[in-house]
Each structure stands twice: as structure tokens, then as C-alpha cells.
Write an enzyme that holds these catalytic residues in place. Structure first.
Site, short mmCIF file in Angstrom:
data_model
loop_
_atom_site.label_atom_id
_atom_site.label_comp_id
_atom_site.label_asym_id
_atom_site.label_seq_id
_atom_site.Cartn_x
_atom_site.Cartn_y
_atom_site.Cartn_z
N SER A 110 10.48 -29.60 -5.08
CA SER A 110 10.57 -30.91 -4.42
C SER A 110 9.30 -31.20 -3.62
O SER A 110 8.79 -32.32 -3.67
CB SER A 110 11.76 -30.94 -3.45
OG SER A 110 12.96 -30.72 -4.10
N HIS A 149 8.29 -33.24 -11.22
CA HIS A 149 9.28 -33.51 -10.17
C HIS A 149 10.31 -34.51 -10.67
O HIS A 149 10.04 -35.71 -10.77
CB HIS A 149 8.59 -34.03 -8.90
CG HIS A 149 9.54 -34.31 -7.79
ND1 HIS A 149 9.50 -35.45 -7.04
CD2 HIS A 149 10.59 -33.59 -7.33
CE1 HIS A 149 10.48 -35.42 -6.16
NE2 HIS A 149 11.15 -34.31 -6.31
N GLU A 190 7.79 -37.16 -12.00
CA GLU A 190 6.38 -37.12 -11.60
C GLU A 190 5.73 -35.89 -12.23
O GLU A 190 6.22 -34.78 -12.10
CB GLU A 190 6.26 -37.06 -10.08
CG GLU A 190 6.70 -38.36 -9.43
CD GLU A 190 6.89 -38.24 -7.93
OE1 GLU A 190 5.98 -38.65 -7.21
OE2 GLU A 190 7.94 -37.74 -7.49
N ASN A 194 8.11 -39.13 -2.89
CA ASN A 194 8.58 -38.71 -1.57
C ASN A 194 7.64 -39.14 -0.45
O ASN A 194 8.08 -39.32 0.69
CB ASN A 194 8.83 -37.20 -1.53
CG ASN A 194 10.26 -36.89 -1.92
OD1 ASN A 194 11.18 -37.67 -1.62
ND2 ASN A 194 10.47 -35.78 -2.60
N1 LIG Z 1 18.64 -31.22 -5.63
C1 LIG Z 1 17.74 -32.19 -5.73
O1 LIG Z 1 18.02 -33.37 -5.46
C2 LIG Z 1 16.34 -31.86 -6.20
C3 LIG Z 1 15.51 -32.92 -6.65
C4 LIG Z 1 14.23 -32.61 -7.13
C5 LIG Z 1 13.80 -31.29 -7.13
N2 LIG Z 1 14.62 -30.29 -6.67
C6 LIG Z 1 14.12 -28.91 -6.71
O2 LIG Z 1 14.65 -28.26 -7.86
C7 LIG Z 1 14.80 -26.86 -7.59
C8 LIG Z 1 16.25 -26.47 -7.83
O3 LIG Z 1 17.08 -27.22 -6.95
P1 LIG Z 1 18.66 -27.35 -7.20
O4 LIG Z 1 19.12 -28.46 -6.33
O5 LIG Z 1 18.94 -27.37 -8.65
O6 LIG Z 1 19.17 -25.96 -6.60
P2 LIG Z 1 20.51 -25.15 -6.95
O7 LIG Z 1 20.77 -24.29 -5.76
O8 LIG Z 1 21.59 -26.06 -7.43
O9 LIG Z 1 20.08 -24.22 -8.19
C9 LIG Z 1 19.15 -23.18 -8.07
C10 LIG Z 1 19.51 -22.14 -9.13
O10 LIG Z 1 18.48 -21.15 -9.13
C11 LIG Z 1 19.11 -19.90 -9.41
N3 LIG Z 1 18.21 -18.83 -9.04
C12 LIG Z 1 17.94 -18.34 -7.82
N4 LIG Z 1 17.03 -17.34 -7.93
C13 LIG Z 1 16.71 -17.21 -9.24
C14 LIG Z 1 15.85 -16.38 -9.99
N5 LIG Z 1 15.10 -15.46 -9.40
N6 LIG Z 1 15.80 -16.54 -11.33
C15 LIG Z 1 16.55 -17.46 -11.94
N7 LIG Z 1 17.41 -18.27 -11.29
C16 LIG Z 1 17.48 -18.15 -9.95
C17 LIG Z 1 20.40 -19.96 -8.60
O11 LIG Z 1 21.35 -19.00 -9.07
C18 LIG Z 1 20.83 -21.41 -8.85
O12 LIG Z 1 21.68 -21.54 -9.98
C19 LIG Z 1 14.32 -26.64 -6.16
O13 LIG Z 1 12.97 -26.27 -6.17
C20 LIG Z 1 14.52 -28.02 -5.54
O14 LIG Z 1 13.70 -28.23 -4.41
C21 LIG Z 1 15.88 -30.55 -6.23
#
Ligand SMILES: NC(=O)c1ccc[n+]([C@@H]2O[C@H](COP(=O)([O-])OP(=O)(O)OC[C@H]3O[C@@H](n4cnc5c(N)ncnc54)[C@H](O)[C@@H]3O)[C@@H](O)[C@H]2O)c1
Length: 302
Positions: free
Chosen positions: A112, A133, A145, A184
């Protein structure tokens, strides 16, 4: 674009939605997660989304959960990482991924806010690494992005832009790896002033949101700020800026008002109060409203 082999790392909120978009576009997708439960449920979660959206549920058959990282990425043309927002974790993961992929496999992070440069600087072949992104939910918000670093090749950027455009997304090329990328930065410039209006007693939080939703928020999906500036005239925009900008919040740090909310445990939905109070019913109603709005917009795009 010809069928590609995509590997998605992380099967959480974003990862499963990204896998869904690529599978629906006809690509073969492997997905890896460190948590077994995430892998065991991922196809069902994707199938449920596809059904809810009226999309082809067979797309879920193109997604293969894989329990070993090496097997998930070994054949991939393109790897996108969506694990927790943790810099050392992402750096370590890309170091491992690089040991198992071809030299020309493109590596993308869905961070993010973490600079892509910081995530990718330890790679041997930094020229094939970039950021993508996505916005939540990945299958409803069109923007992705595509962020290049000083090392990324034009070919890697071009491949990634086309991959996403052909999958029905709206990729935007971010030519410099700046914090917050484009979306953002814009969003939080607005949030800073929104908070300042409340902090300075000009209106309450509900009024800030009402003003945006009832005025320029109505137009924003079809009229960007720079189109708007051209529409009203750059001369008028200049005159407005001379009067308004000196008074708009420009502090280079979070507002003390926001700091106090967090200190007082007013964390928003998760504690029942943030800028406003929220009952569980109000939270659910707002979430449902946003989802319905995004679905209607997507139907309009089709
Ligand atoms: N949630 C949002 O709105 C959003 C929007 C844009 C970007 N992001 C980014 O996307 C990424 C994921 O966010 P999310 O909301 O999906 O989080 P989430 O917590 O729903 O999912 C993260 C996943 O990563 C897994 N994980 C953790 N360590 C790991 C590893 N070593 N190897 C493989 N898998 C592993 C976890 O088990 C989990 O299933 C983050 O970097 C976040 O900042 C999130």
C-alpha cells in the site's frame, strides 16, 4: 495478451481478489500462502465472489493453490506479492522468490505505502521488479498503479501495463517511486484538510462527508480535478488558489486531533467510535452501500 502463468503470493483479502481477476482474464494462476487455512479456502472464496458478480465460475478452476513457494513461482511469467504490510517480510520473500524464478520473470509487490525501491533493492535483477498497487476489492475497483523504480526496464512496465489492461483493469503508470504513489497522495491530501476542518470547528465530521458526497464527489468519477480546472479555466483556478491555499492545512505531520482519537482508543469501526459513533448496524449499512455502489459502477463500465 497471450495466456500467462501468474503466481500470487498471499491469499488474503487482496491476493485472492487479484488471483480472481487474472483467472477470469484466462490466465493460469498459482497461489501460495504461508497459512494453510488461506490456501484451503481460496477457491471457494473466489467462486463465491464470481457467483455474486455474475461472472464465469469456471474461472476458479484456473486457480491452483500451492503449498510450496518454489512450486508456486517456478514456472511463472509474472509474480505478484500480497502478503502482510511488513518490509522485512517482503524483502525476505522476494529474495526467496528470486532463487526459484526465471531471470526474466517480472516481480511485483502490491504494497500500500512501502517504497518499492526499499522492497526490491536487495534483488540480483532489480530491473524486472516494480509495484502494482491494486485497490480493494480488486475485482470491483478498476485502478492498478504500476510503479517503476530507477532500475525497472521499460519492457517490464509495458508488459505489466498490458497484462492489467487486458484483464479489464485501468493501469496507471507511476514514473517515480514516491510515497503514496498517485492515488493515496491525492486521497490523503483531501483527508488532511477534512480533519483540519473538524479540528478547527468549521463543521463536524458528518458535514465534511456530506459536503463531499453531495457536491464534487458526485462528479469525481467522471471529472478529474485537472479536467475540472481546464473546464472552469486555469485563470480562475489560479485566482481561487491565491485566496484559499494560504488557509488550507499544510502541516507536514498527522493532525494532533487524529493523534488524540487514536490515543483515546477511538479507532473507528473497530471500537465503535472514531470521528463519529458507529453502531454495528450503521457499519454494516455503510459497507453494503459502498459495495453496491461499486457493483453498479462496474456494471456501467461493462
Ligand atoms: N486491504 C486493502 O485495502 C489493500 C489495498 C491495497 C494494497 N494492500 C496491500 O496488500 C497486501 C496484502 O493486504 P491484505 O489486505 O490482503 O492482507 P491480508 O491480511 O488479508 O492477507 C495477507 C496474507 O498474507 C499471508 N502471509 C503472511 N506471511 C506470509 C508469507 N511469509 N508468505 C506467504 N503468505 C504470507 C497471510 O497468511 C494472509 O493470508 C499488503 O501489503 C497491503 O498493504 C491492501
Amino acid at each position: 495478451m497471450a495466456k500467462a502463468r501468474i503466481a500470487v503470493i498471499g491469499a488474503g483479502l487482496m491476493g485472492h481478489g487479484i488471483a480472481q481477476v487474472f483467472a477470469l482474464a484466462g490466465h493460469d494462476v498459482t497461489i501460495y500462502d504461508a497459512a494453510r487455512a488461506g490456501l484451503d479456502t481460496v477457491k471457494d472464496r473466489i467462486r463465491t465472489n464470481l457467483k455474486d458478480l455474475g461472472d464465469d465460475q469456471n474461472a476458479a478452476n484456473r486457480v491452483t493453490p500451492v503449498a510450496e513457494l518454489a512450486n508456486a513461482v517456478g514456472d511463472a511469467d509474472y509474480v505478484v506479492e500480497a502478503v502482510l504490510e511488513d518490509l522485512p517480510l517482503k524483502q525476505k520473500l522476494f529474495g526467496e522468490i528470486e532463487q526459484h524464478v526465471r531471470p526474466d520473470t517480472i516481480l511485483a509487490s502490491n504494497t500500500s505505502v512501502i517504497p518499492i525501491t526499499d522492497i526490491m533493492k536487495g534483488l540480483k535483477r532489480r530491473e524486472r521488479a516494480l509495484g502494482t498497487h491494486w485497490w480493494n476489492p480488486p475485482f470491483l475497483v478498476p485502478l492498478v498503479e504500476v510503479i517503476e523504480t530507477e532500475w525497472t526496464t521499460p519492457e517490464a512496465v509495458a508488459f505489466t501495463m498490458k497484462l492489467h489492461a487486458d484483464a479489464g483493469k485501468k493501469p496507471a503508470h507511476v514514473k517515480k517511486d514516491v510515497p503514496g504513489f498517485i492515488g493515496n497522495r491525492l486521497q490523503h491530501a483531501l483527508w488532511r484538510e477534512a480533519i483540519a476542518l473538524v479540528e478547527n470547528g468549521i463543521c463536524d465530521a458528518e458535514t465534511v462527508d456530506a459536503v463531499i458526497k453531495a457536491a464534487f464527489g458526485r462528479r469525481l468519477a467522471v471529472l478529474g480535478p485537472l479536467e475540472n480546472a481546464d473546464m472552469v479555466g486555469t485563470d480562475l483556478t489560479l485566482a481561487i488558489h491565491k485566496t484559499v491555499l494560504p488557509d488550507i492545512d499544510s502541516r507536514p505531520a498527522p493532525s494532533p486531533y487524529l493523534e488524540k482519537l487514536v490515543k483515546d482508543g477511538k479507532l473507528g469501526f473497530k471500537s465503535g467510535e472514531g470521528f463519529r459513533k458507529w453502531t454495528p448496524e450503521q457499519q454494516q449499512a455503510l459497507r453494503a452501500r459502498v459495495l453496491q455502489h461499486l457493483k453498479t459502477a462496474r456494471a456501467g463500465d461493462a
